[in-house]
Enzyme design. Structure first.
Site, PDB file in Angstrom:
ATOM      1  N   HIS A 125     -23.895 -45.750  60.193  1.00 31.85           N
ATOM      2  CA  HIS A 125     -23.025 -46.736  59.548  1.00 31.85           C
ATOM      3  C   HIS A 125     -21.632 -46.598  60.156  1.00 31.85           C
ATOM      4  O   HIS A 125     -20.855 -45.714  59.789  1.00 31.85           O
ATOM      5  CB  HIS A 125     -22.989 -46.483  58.045  1.00 31.85           C
ATOM      6  CG  HIS A 125     -22.466 -47.635  57.238  1.00 31.85           C
ATOM      7  ND1 HIS A 125     -21.915 -48.761  57.816  1.00 31.85           N
ATOM      8  CD2 HIS A 125     -22.408 -47.845  55.893  1.00 31.85           C
ATOM      9  CE1 HIS A 125     -21.545 -49.605  56.862  1.00 31.85           C
ATOM     10  NE2 HIS A 125     -21.834 -49.063  55.684  1.00 31.85           N
ATOM     11  N   ASN A 172     -17.677 -51.294  57.721  1.00 34.87           N
ATOM     12  CA  ASN A 172     -17.220 -51.334  56.321  1.00 34.87           C
ATOM     13  C   ASN A 172     -16.176 -50.280  55.958  1.00 34.87           C
ATOM     14  O   ASN A 172     -15.996 -49.963  54.781  1.00 34.87           O
ATOM     15  CB  ASN A 172     -18.411 -51.238  55.364  1.00 34.87           C
ATOM     16  CG  ASN A 172     -19.298 -52.458  55.419  1.00 34.87           C
ATOM     17  OD1 ASN A 172     -19.119 -53.328  56.267  1.00 34.87           O
ATOM     18  ND2 ASN A 172     -20.261 -52.541  54.535  1.00 34.87           N
TER      19      ASN A 172
END
Length: 358
Positions: free
Chosen positions: A173, A176
Site C-alpha cells: 500500500h 492514501n
C-alpha cells in the site's frame, strides 16, 4: 472482457474484476483475523482477485482500531482461515500490507509501539479510537536510518508470513497517505537526506521495500498500489508528481512485480489522475495494470476494451454485494452500502448483505 479469465504472471484469474482493499475493522482481538473475516472474504471469492484490507507488517503500523496485522504466529494462523476459505471457493487472494506511519493515535497502538514517520509533521484532522473516541493524530517521531532499515525488514518478514498463511501474493500500500506514500510525498516528507532529497530520495523507501519483499517471496508475487493526485491524510499533488511516479513505476517494472494498481480518487471529490499520466504509467510498466476509482460494469468494460488496463478494481460495490460479478453479468440491481457499519464490530453490514440466490 470483464468476465473473461486473465493470467497475471503465474496467477490465473477467473475474471478481470478485482475486489479493492477496504478497511473493515473486524479484527477485534489482538489484531488477529477470525472466522467472521474468513466468511466475509469467502462470500466474495468469485472476484477474479481479492485484495485484502490493509494489514500492518509492524506493531507500529496498527494505526486504526481493530485492523489486522501480520507479524506474529497468531495472526498468521488467523489469516490461514481466510485463505483456506477463499481457495475452497476457487478464489485468488493477496494481502495488502499497510503501515499507517504517522496516521494514528497512540491509543490505537499496542504496548511498546510508537508513532513514526519520515518527518515530525502531524497528520491533519482527527481519528477514531475505541478507548477515547475522536482524537487529534499523534505526533510522529522522525525515522532514522535504523528505523527505516527495521521497517523494510518488517515488510519482508510479513510478506514471507503471508505466503506461509496461504496468500497468492501481497500488495504494497503506497497510496492514501500511509507510510510508503508519506516518503513519496513532499507535503509530508521534508527530509534533506537520501530518503527525501528530490525524486530519487523520495522514491527510495518504496523501492527498498519492494526490493526486500521481492527477495523474500519473489517479485511475481508482489503488487503495489499508488494514488498520485490523491489527497488523503495530508498528501496531494506536487510539481514533480508525474515525473516522480513514472520514474517509480519504471523502476518497479524492472523488478518484474506482479502488478501496478493505480487509484483515482476523483469519484470521491479529489482531483482526477490525468488520463495522460495513467497511460504513461501503463506504458512504463511491463506487466499487469489495474485501474480503480468509481467504475461500474459499463465503464470497466470500456476501459478494458480500450486497453487502458488489464484489470479493474471495485471497492464499495464488492462491500455490499458479495456476488458482484454475478450481478454485473446479469445487469441486476446492486445492494446499497450501509456506511454506518463500515467499521463497526459484528456481522451487521459485513456478512449479512444478501446475494441474488439468497
Amino acid at each position: 472482457m470483464l468476465f473473461e479469465p486473465f493470467t497475471a504472471r503465474k496467477l490465473t484469474l477467473s475474471n478481470r474484476a478485482v475486489m479493492s482493499p477496504m478497511t473493515r475493522s473486524r479484527a477485534v482481538k489482538a489484531n488477529v483475523p477470525n472466522a467472521s473475516m474468513a466468511e466475509y472474504y469467502s462470500q466474495r471469492a468469485t472476484a477474479g482477485l481479492i485484495v485484502t484490507e490493509g494489514t500492518s507488517p509492524s506493531p507500529n503500523g496498527l494505526g486504526y482500531a481493530r485492523i489486522p496485522g501480520l507479524f506474529n504466529a497468531d495472526q498468521a494462523r488467523g489469516w490461514k482461515l481466510v485463505t483456506n476459505a477463499v481457495h475452497t471457493k476457487g478464489g485468488k487472494i493477496v494481502l495488502q500490507l499497510m503501515h499507517t506511519g504517522r496516521v494514528t493515535h497512540v491509543a490505537n497502538l499496542p504496548a511498546g509501539a510508537e508513532v513514526v514517520g519520515p518527518s515530525a509533521a502531524i497528520s491533519p484532522g482527527e481519528m477514531y479510537t475505541d478507548s477515547q473516541g475522536m482524537q487529534p493524530y499523534s505526533v510522529p517521531r522522525p525515522m532514522n536510518d535504523q528505523d527505516i532499515s527495521t521497517a523494510v525488514k518488517e515488510y519482508a518478514t510479513s510478506a514471507a508470513l503471508a505466503i506461509e498463511a496461504g496468500f497468492d501474493g501481497i500488495e504494497l500500500h503506497a497510496a492514501n497517505g500511509y507510510l510508503i506514500e508519506q516518503f513519496l510525498n513532499p507535503h509530508v516528507n521534508d527530509r534533506t537526506d537520501a530518503y527525501g532529497a528530490g525524486i530519487a530520495g523520495r522514491n527510495r523507501f518504496a523501492l527498498e521495500v519492494a526490493s526486500a519483499v521481492s527477495a523474500a517471496i519473489g517479485a511475481g508475487r508482489v503488487g503495489i498500489r499508488l494514488s498520485p493526485f490523491g489527497v488523503f491524510n495530508g498528501t496531494g499533488a506536487f510539481p514533480e508528481v508525474e515525473e516522480q511516479t513514472i520514474a517509480l513505476v519504471q523502476a518497479l517494472s524492472g523488478m518484474g512485480l506482479l502488478y501496478v494498481h493505480v487509484l483515482d480518487h476523483s469519484a470521491m471529490g479529489a482531483p482526477p489522475v490525468p488520463a495522460t499520466l495513467k497511460k504513461s504509467l501503463r506504458d512504463a510498466f511491463n506487466g499487469p495494470f489495474i485501474l480503480a476509482g468509481g467504475f461500474d460494469a459499463a465503464s470497466a468494460e470500456k476501459a478494458l476494451n480500450e486497453k487502458r488496463a488489464d484489470l479493474i478494481a471495485f471497492g464499495r460495490p464488492f462491500l455490499a454485494n458479495p456476488d458482484l460479478v454475478m450481478r454485473m453479468q446479469a445487469n441486476a440491481e446492486l445492494n446499497t452500502p450501509d456506511m454506518a457499519t463500515f467499521y463497526t464490530p459484528g456481522p451487521k453490514g459485513y456478512t449479512d448483505y444478501p446475494a441474488l440466490t439468497a
